[in-house]
Design a protein around this motif. Structure first.
Motif, PDB file in Angstrom:
ATOM      1  N   PHE A  31     -10.387  25.687 -19.687  1.00  0.00           N
ATOM      2  CA  PHE A  31     -11.426  26.626 -20.092  1.00  0.00           C
ATOM      3  C   PHE A  31     -12.645  25.890 -20.633  1.00  0.00           C
ATOM      4  N   LEU A  32     -12.402  24.956 -21.566  1.00  0.00           N
ATOM      5  CA  LEU A  32     -13.531  24.207 -22.115  1.00  0.00           C
ATOM      6  C   LEU A  32     -14.206  23.352 -21.045  1.00  0.00           C
ATOM      7  N   GLN A  33     -13.428  22.800 -20.148  1.00  0.00           N
ATOM      8  CA  GLN A  33     -14.015  22.002 -19.072  1.00  0.00           C
ATOM      9  C   GLN A  33     -14.985  22.841 -18.235  1.00  0.00           C
ATOM     10  N   GLN A  34     -14.607  24.086 -17.979  1.00  0.00           N
ATOM     11  CA  GLN A  34     -15.478  24.970 -17.208  1.00  0.00           C
ATOM     12  C   GLN A  34     -16.751  25.288 -17.985  1.00  0.00           C
ATOM     13  N   GLN A  35     -16.611  25.547 -19.298  1.00  0.00           N
ATOM     14  CA  GLN A  35     -17.788  25.833 -20.113  1.00  0.00           C
ATOM     15  C   GLN A  35     -18.740  24.640 -20.138  1.00  0.00           C
ATOM     16  N   ILE A  36     -18.196  23.449 -20.242  1.00  0.00           N
ATOM     17  CA  ILE A  36     -19.014  22.241 -20.316  1.00  0.00           C
ATOM     18  C   ILE A  36     -19.822  22.028 -19.037  1.00  0.00           C
ATOM     19  N   LYS A  37     -19.211  22.351 -17.909  1.00  0.00           N
ATOM     20  CA  LYS A  37     -19.898  22.163 -16.622  1.00  0.00           C
ATOM     21  C   LYS A  37     -21.100  23.088 -16.468  1.00  0.00           C
ATOM     22  N   GLU A  38     -21.078  24.215 -17.140  1.00  0.00           N
ATOM     23  CA  GLU A  38     -22.106  25.226 -16.927  1.00  0.00           C
ATOM     24  C   GLU A  38     -23.414  24.917 -17.650  1.00  0.00           C
ATOM     25  N   ASP A  39     -23.378  24.070 -18.693  1.00  0.00           N
ATOM     26  CA  ASP A  39     -24.601  23.875 -19.481  1.00  0.00           C
ATOM     27  C   ASP A  39     -24.692  22.454 -20.017  1.00  0.00           C
ATOM     28  N   ASP A  40     -24.538  21.492 -19.150  1.00  0.00           N
ATOM     29  CA  ASP A  40     -24.746  20.089 -19.524  1.00  0.00           C
ATOM     30  C   ASP A  40     -23.938  19.697 -20.749  1.00  0.00           C
ATOM     31  N   GLY A  41     -22.732  20.207 -20.818  1.00  0.00           N
ATOM     32  CA  GLY A  41     -21.845  19.836 -21.913  1.00  0.00           C
ATOM     33  C   GLY A  41     -21.903  20.767 -23.111  1.00  0.00           C
ATOM     34  N   TRP A  42     -22.897  21.623 -23.184  1.00  0.00           N
ATOM     35  CA  TRP A  42     -23.060  22.504 -24.339  1.00  0.00           C
ATOM     36  C   TRP A  42     -22.119  23.699 -24.248  1.00  0.00           C
ATOM     37  N   GLU A 100      -1.602  31.760 -27.824  1.00  0.00           N
ATOM     38  CA  GLU A 100      -0.638  32.561 -27.093  1.00  0.00           C
ATOM     39  C   GLU A 100       0.669  31.812 -27.050  1.00  0.00           C
ATOM     40  N   SER A 101       1.763  32.509 -27.338  1.00  0.00           N
ATOM     41  CA  SER A 101       3.067  31.855 -27.359  1.00  0.00           C
ATOM     42  C   SER A 101       3.669  31.862 -25.982  1.00  0.00           C
ATOM     43  N   ASN A 102       4.069  30.694 -25.547  1.00  0.00           N
ATOM     44  CA  ASN A 102       4.761  30.594 -24.248  1.00  0.00           C
ATOM     45  C   ASN A 102       5.888  29.613 -24.425  1.00  0.00           C
ATOM     46  N   VAL A 103       6.902  30.019 -25.202  1.00  0.00           N
ATOM     47  CA  VAL A 103       7.940  29.092 -25.639  1.00  0.00           C
ATOM     48  C   VAL A 103       8.986  28.923 -24.572  1.00  0.00           C
ATOM     49  N   GLU A 104       9.202  27.685 -24.183  1.00  0.00           N
ATOM     50  CA  GLU A 104      10.254  27.377 -23.216  1.00  0.00           C
ATOM     51  C   GLU A 104      11.548  27.079 -23.947  1.00  0.00           C
ATOM     52  N   ALA A 105      12.680  27.000 -23.180  1.00  0.00           N
ATOM     53  CA  ALA A 105      13.954  26.623 -23.770  1.00  0.00           C
ATOM     54  C   ALA A 105      13.877  25.211 -24.281  1.00  0.00           C
ATOM     55  N   PRO A 106      14.797  24.820 -25.191  1.00  0.00           N
ATOM     56  CA  PRO A 106      14.721  23.483 -25.775  1.00  0.00           C
ATOM     57  C   PRO A 106      14.848  22.385 -24.765  1.00  0.00           C
ATOM     58  N   ASP A 107      15.388  22.662 -23.561  1.00  0.00           N
ATOM     59  CA  ASP A 107      15.587  21.617 -22.584  1.00  0.00           C
ATOM     60  C   ASP A 107      14.348  21.370 -21.755  1.00  0.00           C
ATOM     61  N   SER A 108      13.286  22.098 -22.032  1.00  0.00           N
ATOM     62  CA  SER A 108      12.087  21.919 -21.241  1.00  0.00           C
ATOM     63  C   SER A 108      10.879  21.923 -22.140  1.00  0.00           C
ATOM     64  N   SER A 109       9.725  21.405 -21.616  1.00  0.00           N
ATOM     65  CA  SER A 109       8.484  21.375 -22.342  1.00  0.00           C
ATOM     66  C   SER A 109       7.485  22.248 -21.641  1.00  0.00           C
ATOM     67  N   ALA A 110       6.509  22.719 -22.414  1.00  0.00           N
ATOM     68  CA  ALA A 110       5.482  23.537 -21.818  1.00  0.00           C
ATOM     69  C   ALA A 110       4.151  23.142 -22.401  1.00  0.00           C
ATOM     70  N   VAL A 111       3.168  22.990 -21.573  1.00  0.00           N
ATOM     71  CA  VAL A 111       1.805  22.787 -22.024  1.00  0.00           C
ATOM     72  C   VAL A 111       1.076  24.074 -21.755  1.00  0.00           C
ATOM     73  N   VAL A 112       0.622  24.740 -22.800  1.00  0.00           N
ATOM     74  CA  VAL A 112       0.020  26.055 -22.657  1.00  0.00           C
ATOM     75  C   VAL A 112      -1.473  25.907 -22.732  1.00  0.00           C
ATOM     76  N   GLY A 113      -2.165  26.187 -21.668  1.00  0.00           N
ATOM     77  CA  GLY A 113      -3.603  26.218 -21.670  1.00  0.00           C
ATOM     78  C   GLY A 113      -4.055  27.568 -21.195  1.00  0.00           C
ATOM     79  N   THR A 114      -5.140  28.110 -21.691  1.00  0.00           N
ATOM     80  CA  THR A 114      -5.575  29.441 -21.294  1.00  0.00           C
ATOM     81  C   THR A 114      -6.980  29.407 -20.774  1.00  0.00           C
ATOM     82  N   SER A 115      -7.272  30.279 -19.833  1.00  0.00           N
ATOM     83  CA  SER A 115      -8.611  30.359 -19.270  1.00  0.00           C
ATOM     84  C   SER A 115      -9.420  31.435 -19.941  1.00  0.00           C
ATOM     85  N   GLU A 116      -8.861  32.160 -20.931  1.00  0.00           N
ATOM     86  CA  GLU A 116      -9.584  33.199 -21.625  1.00  0.00           C
ATOM     87  C   GLU A 116     -10.246  32.612 -22.854  1.00  0.00           C
ATOM     88  N   GLN A 117     -11.287  33.264 -23.320  1.00  0.00           N
ATOM     89  CA  GLN A 117     -12.001  32.767 -24.477  1.00  0.00           C
ATOM     90  C   GLN A 117     -11.201  32.913 -25.747  1.00  0.00           C
TER      91      GLN A 117
END
Length: 478
Positions: free
Chosen positions: A138-149, A11-28
């Protein structure tokens, strides 16, 4: 050399050149991170020097995001099963370490992985690697649900992996050829996880220092260079863990990159090559941390230069305003009196000085202990004061009290004239407002503007136009 795999954002979430963005999503649909940092404003980055996110990820904006049906964007990369291949650059662990005992992948007896399998391995190991996993909620949540799997079914909803292959069998076959020992495959081959024997490293001071020592900045590459070409260039100095192609707000390459080598020696080798060029262009190179410090210093210098310029312009304007004021005033016309008696009124002052000069205006109210008298151009304040002293045998009395006087000069004179002009402007504005109100009335004010009610003494105070009527001196009796 292995073909690098790009970590394009779902997913594109482009900020202006004067700022940075870390885009993480909770959807699969996406668990990947987009990191952007402006060359002009590195301080605004979301990647801090005390975070593992200090390592930037290569991202490219996909033309189309797949929907729930699994459609993917068109790409000119290698295409397995008529599906586009996306590149990634993340090597989480050193391939030389080999698999650990008991893991279900990494068999060295397997034939070498194909180009596609290398990309699949790198993409999966990027998802579960040190850089991404530490911040992928998102991956952190998945890992917690099944012993890392995590189910392969879930991973195949990630755009970049889905673009490489939507066949879980191909994914498993590729992972079995990995030599990093990072990933484990479940017995039913439906899930994968990061090996418990390789936990995420703690972000200690030593870890931060080690990451900084392996991270470099370089600028001077062609705008149309590809990630594969960059990977091939940097791997001549040593194994590369990550490349981030820096882009502007329009997603155009800015000719500069951040690179994380696997070994500190590789970073040093890259920076210490005095003759290094890409093509005919000499590259600008720094340790990444030094680059940010340099940009911060430049920002401070720009701020100081801007402040200096503003101060110079302000001083220039003040000098021009002062010169204009000097040309506008009647110099030497203001007499300042002190030690005035409590019962003195304005007429008492006027009566004393009218015999020694033409009083245009007196700034004084009963009860005040000082007054300012402005004479017209026919006589200076000095002449009027000396004449009054001579008439009083060396002293000047007002209402039976001896007063002291001095003629305003320099800045004191200019400041007082500023007060006069402000008062005149305010009075003119007030009169103008009254005239407009009367002009709107029935039969009143038509044909000529209303000039306002004349203040007491206005007709006789000469150049006192616009000065407060309550303090305007009269030169004739009522």
């Amino acid at each position: 050399m292995e073909e690098p795999v790009t970590t394009q954002p779902e997913e594109s979430n482009v900020e202006a050149p004067d700022s940075s963005a870390v885009v993480g999503t909770s959807e699969q649909k996406s668990t990947d991170a987009e990191v952007e940092r402006s060359e002009d404003n590195p301080d605004s980055s979301a990647i801090t020097e005390t975070s593992e996110q200090n390592i930037c990820l290569e991202v490219e904006k996909p033309e189309n995001k797949p929907d729930s049906s699994g459609d993917v964007s068109e790409n000119t990369s290698e295409k397995p099963d008529d599906k586009p291949v996306v590149d990634s650059t993340s090597n989480t662990d050193k391939a030389a370490e080999g698999p650990e005992k008991g893991q279900t992948n990494g068999s060295t007896k397997e034939e070498p992985p194909s180009g596609l399998e290398k990309k699949i391995i790198r993409q999966i190991e990027y998802y579960f690697g040190d850089i991404n996993l530490g911040k992928d909620k998102f991956l952190q949540q998945q890992i917690k649900e099944d012993d890392g799997w995590v189910k392969l079914e879930t991973l195949l909803t990630f755009n970049r992996l889905h673009a490489l292959s939507d066949d879980s069998g191909i994914i498993v076959q590729a992972l079995r050829k990995s030599t990093s020992g990072l990933m484990e495959i479940s017995e039913d081959e439906l899930k994968v996880r990061r090996s418990p024997s390789k936990p995420l490293p703690e972000l200690s001071r030593e870890r931060q220092a080690e990451l900084k020592a392996r991270s470099v900045y370089a600028k001077g590459f062609p705008l149309d260079i590809t990630l594969d070409e960059l990977m091939a260039f940097f791997e001549t100095f040593g194994m590369v863990e990550n490349i981030f192609m820096r882009r502007d707000v329009k997603r155009k390459f800015k000719s500069s990159v951040f690179v994380l080598f696997q070994q500190t020696e590789s970073a040093k080798k890259f920076l210490e090559d005095d003759t290094l060029k890409y093509g005919d262009v000499e590259l600008i190179r720094h340790f990444k941390d030094d680059y940010f410090k340099k940009k911060a210093d430049e920002k401070i210098q720009r701020k100081e230069d801007s402040q200096k310029k503003d101060d110079e312009e302000r001083s220039k304007k003040e000098a021009e305003d002062k010169q204009n004021l000097i040309e506008k005033i009647t110099k030497g016309a203001i007499l300042h009196l002190v030690n005035i008696g409590d019962d003195t009124v304005r007429d008492d002052i006027r009566n004393v000085f009218n015999d020694h000069g033409n009083v245009a205006w007196i700034d004084f109210d009963k009860g005040e202990t000082e007054a300012w008298i402005r004479f017209d151009e026919k006589i200076t304040a000095t002449d009027a004061w000396e004449s009054a002293k001579k008439a009083g045998d060396g002293k000047v009395e007002v209402n039976g009290v001896e007063v002291q006087g001095d003629v305003l000069e320099g800045d004191a004179e200019l400041d007082h004239w500023k007060t006069i002009f402000r008062s005149q402007a305010a009075r003119r504005q007030k009169v103008k407002g009254r005239g407009q109100q009367r002009g709107r009335g029935r039969g009143r004010g038509r044909g000529r503007p209303y000039e306002g009610k004349r203040g007491r003494g206005d007709a006789d105070v000469g150049s006192a136009e616009g000065e407060p009527s309550a303090k305007a001196a009269k030169t004739t009796d009522d």
